[in-house]
Write an enzyme that holds these catalytic residues in place. Structure first.
Site, short mmCIF file in Angstrom:
data_model
loop_
_atom_site.label_atom_id
_atom_site.label_comp_id
_atom_site.label_asym_id
_atom_site.label_seq_id
_atom_site.Cartn_x
_atom_site.Cartn_y
_atom_site.Cartn_z
N ASN A 210 11.33 5.60 -10.76
CA ASN A 210 12.36 5.91 -9.84
C ASN A 210 13.70 5.18 -10.50
OD1 ASN A 210 12.77 3.37 -8.24
ND2 ASN A 210 10.76 3.61 -8.03
N ALA A 274 12.61 -4.15 -3.66
CA ALA A 274 11.87 -3.47 -4.79
C ALA A 274 11.68 -1.80 -4.23
CB ALA A 274 10.69 -3.86 -5.45
N ASP A 278 5.24 5.02 -4.41
CA ASP A 278 4.17 5.13 -3.46
C ASP A 278 3.03 5.62 -3.81
OD1 ASP A 278 5.60 4.32 -1.05
OD2 ASP A 278 6.79 6.21 -1.08
N LYS A 287 -2.47 10.51 -24.92
CA LYS A 287 -1.53 11.24 -24.56
C LYS A 287 -1.66 12.72 -23.90
CE LYS A 287 3.03 13.04 -25.94
NZ LYS A 287 3.76 13.41 -27.05
N PRO A 305 -0.74 0.12 -3.41
CA PRO A 305 -0.83 -0.89 -2.02
C PRO A 305 0.90 -1.07 -1.62
CG PRO A 305 -0.76 -1.96 -4.30
CD PRO A 305 -0.94 -0.56 -4.56
N ASP A 306 0.75 -1.20 -0.16
CA ASP A 306 2.20 -1.61 0.41
C ASP A 306 2.30 -3.20 0.20
OD1 ASP A 306 4.18 -2.33 2.16
OD2 ASP A 306 3.91 -0.47 3.06
N ILE A 307 3.26 -3.55 -0.89
CA ILE A 307 3.48 -5.04 -1.03
C ILE A 307 4.06 -5.69 0.25
CG2 ILE A 307 4.37 -6.33 -2.70
CD1 ILE A 307 4.05 -4.13 -4.73
N LYS A 338 9.83 0.93 11.21
CA LYS A 338 9.29 0.14 10.05
C LYS A 338 8.98 -1.42 10.27
CE LYS A 338 9.99 2.72 6.43
NZ LYS A 338 10.61 3.53 5.67
O1 C5P Z 1 7.72 2.45 3.46
P1 C5P Z 1 9.03 2.28 2.67
O2 C5P Z 1 8.72 2.67 1.15
O3 C5P Z 1 10.00 3.09 3.35
O4 C5P Z 1 9.24 0.77 2.95
C1 C5P Z 1 10.23 0.25 2.13
C2 C5P Z 1 10.01 -1.34 2.25
O5 C5P Z 1 8.73 -1.39 1.80
C3 C5P Z 1 10.73 -1.93 1.09
O6 C5P Z 1 11.01 -3.17 1.59
C4 C5P Z 1 9.97 -1.94 -0.29
O7 C5P Z 1 10.05 -2.97 -1.04
C5 C5P Z 1 8.66 -2.07 0.54
N1 C5P Z 1 7.37 -1.45 -0.22
C6 C5P Z 1 6.57 -2.30 -0.72
N2 C5P Z 1 5.46 -1.53 -1.40
C7 C5P Z 1 5.21 -0.45 -1.26
C8 C5P Z 1 6.25 0.54 -0.70
C9 C5P Z 1 7.35 -0.15 -0.15
O8 C5P Z 1 6.59 -3.60 -0.70
N3 C5P Z 1 4.24 0.11 -1.85
#
Ligand code: C5P
Length: 400
Positions: A210, A274, A278, A287, A305-307, A338
């Site tokens: 991105n 960051a 997703d 390749k 994973p959602d960090i 959120k």
């Molecule tokens: O769910 P969304 O992407 O809108 O959330 C944004 C927040 O979550 C940001 O702080 C981003 O750094 C964090 N985030 C994360 N890991 C992910 C997706 C988002 O830490 N996979």
């Protein structure tokens, strides 16, 4: 929220009969809650011993630039980086001349030359040495470099003469430091910051990425470090330099970012700036080739994973967890949702626009601070200004 705050002081003791006064100074600083590390020069160790100094500091006393043990365990760079303030007491005429001349031939001078921290100098010498034009020229130079002086005072000297050059008394030095020191507000705290994009490989040459530049996350890491925090920055691929004084770890994928964050815990503060992809893809070992029949490749995506959530629900959860929310509609409602969904304390939210108005890569951003009490519009400002304001918000919460 109770987070501990501590002033880190590096005391340099050089050669002079007044070195005994520095032992009392250490005692006063320690009693006040400071963390004191000391460097004893070769001359200094003729007057006080490393054992007395380290016993009072409750820290090892460092003496030698060329000691493999000292350099391995601490090193002159770390000694200067981890100090909020450097005090030279007593400062001999010789040490003043060396610092003014930019010498770096022992641990004290090398640490000073490698430092950008405030330096307070407490001179002690015979009155003729003090009044000598060479010493006075060095003092003028050191003042120009921004160093602060305490004393000397006038009185009877150890050599039997009388005049200007006596080292100030420990209590006076301490009172002066107390009056003039504004301790770094986040000193003693550890912070973790994520920044930049993640790249998710499709095959050895292609990836899903991105447009995040890392400017906002890096600015926050730099501002936290300036406020005295010990910062670890986990950054995706960016083209901007590592912030000065910040321990920066470079990763590519979301999985690597998560692992690096988990390894950095426990910290007091975490800020996830960051733009984590997703979705990742099942990586092809080779390749992906264009097909003769024109059929398009099918990319099997998997959720990353959602960090932020992982940090905010971790058993070593930082006291303060801050996230970002980039929204294209219903900013306040989505960002507030959120806050709860990700279990964080604050969210910095912004409306994402495309084209010329895009926040990605820009030096400016228009954000809203969202917490349990509602939302604050911070207007459209420079990303560095947002970082400074966020650090001020963190300081307020740390003081509670
Ligand atoms: O769910 P969304 O992407 O809108 O959330 C944004 C927040 O979550 C940001 O702080 C981003 O750094 C964090 N985030 C994360 N890991 C992910 C997706 C988002 O830490 N996979």
């Amino acid at each position: 929220m109770a987070l501990s705050k501590q002033q880190n002081i590096l005391l340099i003791i050089s050669g002079g009969i007044a070195a005994y006064k520095s032992l009392e100074l250490i005692r006063l600083l320690k009693k006040d809650g400071a963390n004191v590390r000391a460097i004893l020069t070769k001359g200094g160790s003729q007057f006080v011993t490393p054992l007395s100094v380290s016993a009072l500091c409750e820290n090892e006393c460092f003496t030698d630039l060329w000691s493999l043990k000292d350099e391995t365990e601490m090193g002159h760079i770390r000694l200067s980086r981890e100090a909020d303030l450097i005090i030279i007491a007593p400062a001999s005429a010789d040490l003043l001349a060396k610092i003014a001349g930019g010498h770096a031939d022992d641990l004290a001078t090398t640490t000073l030359l490698a430092s950008d921290k405030p330096v307070t100098i407490v001179p002690a010498m015979n009155h003729m040495m003090w009044n000598n034009p060479a010493t006075q020229a060095n003092i003028t130079k050191l003042r120009e470099y921004g160093h602060t002086f305490i004393g000397p005072t006038e009185g009877d000297m150890a050599c039997g003469e009388h005049g200007m050059g006596r080292m100030s008394e420990p209590q006076d030095i301490f009172d002066h430091l107390k009056k003039n020191s504004k301790p770094n507000p986040l000193s003693g705290l550890k912070a973790l910051v994520t920044s930049g994009p993640t790249y998710e490989p499709l095959d050895p040459v292609r990836f899903i990425g991105n447009r995040s530049s890392g400017k906002q996350g890096h600015a926050i890491a730099a501002a936290l470090s300036k406020a005295g925090a010990n910062v670890t920055l986990i950054s995706g691929p960016v083209s901007i330099p590592n912030p000065k004084g910040v321990h920066t770890i470079h990763i590519e994928t979301a999985a690597e970012m998560l692992e690096a964050c988990q390894n950095a815990l426990p910290t007091d503060i975490a800020i996830c700036a960051a733009a984590v992809a997703d979705w990742g893809a099942e990586t092809n070992a080779h390749k992906i080739k264009k097909r003769e029949d024109g059929a398009l490749p099918v990319l099997a995506l998997k959720e990353n994973p959602d960090i932020l959530r992982a940090i905010a629900t971790h058993k070593k959860r930082p006291n303060l967890v801050i996230g970002f929310a980039a929204e294209t509609e219903n900013l306040a409602a989505n960002a507030t949702a959120k806050l709860a969904k990700k279990n964080c304390d604050l969210v910095l939210a912004n409306l994402v626009q495309s084209g010329a108005e895009s926040v990605f890569g820009s030096d400016q951003n228009h954000v809203y601070l969202i917490d349990a009490n509602g939302s604050q519009d911070w207007g459209k400002v420079d990303k560095k200004a947002i970082a400074a304001r966020l650090v001020a918000e963190i300081e307020k919460r740390v003081e509670k």
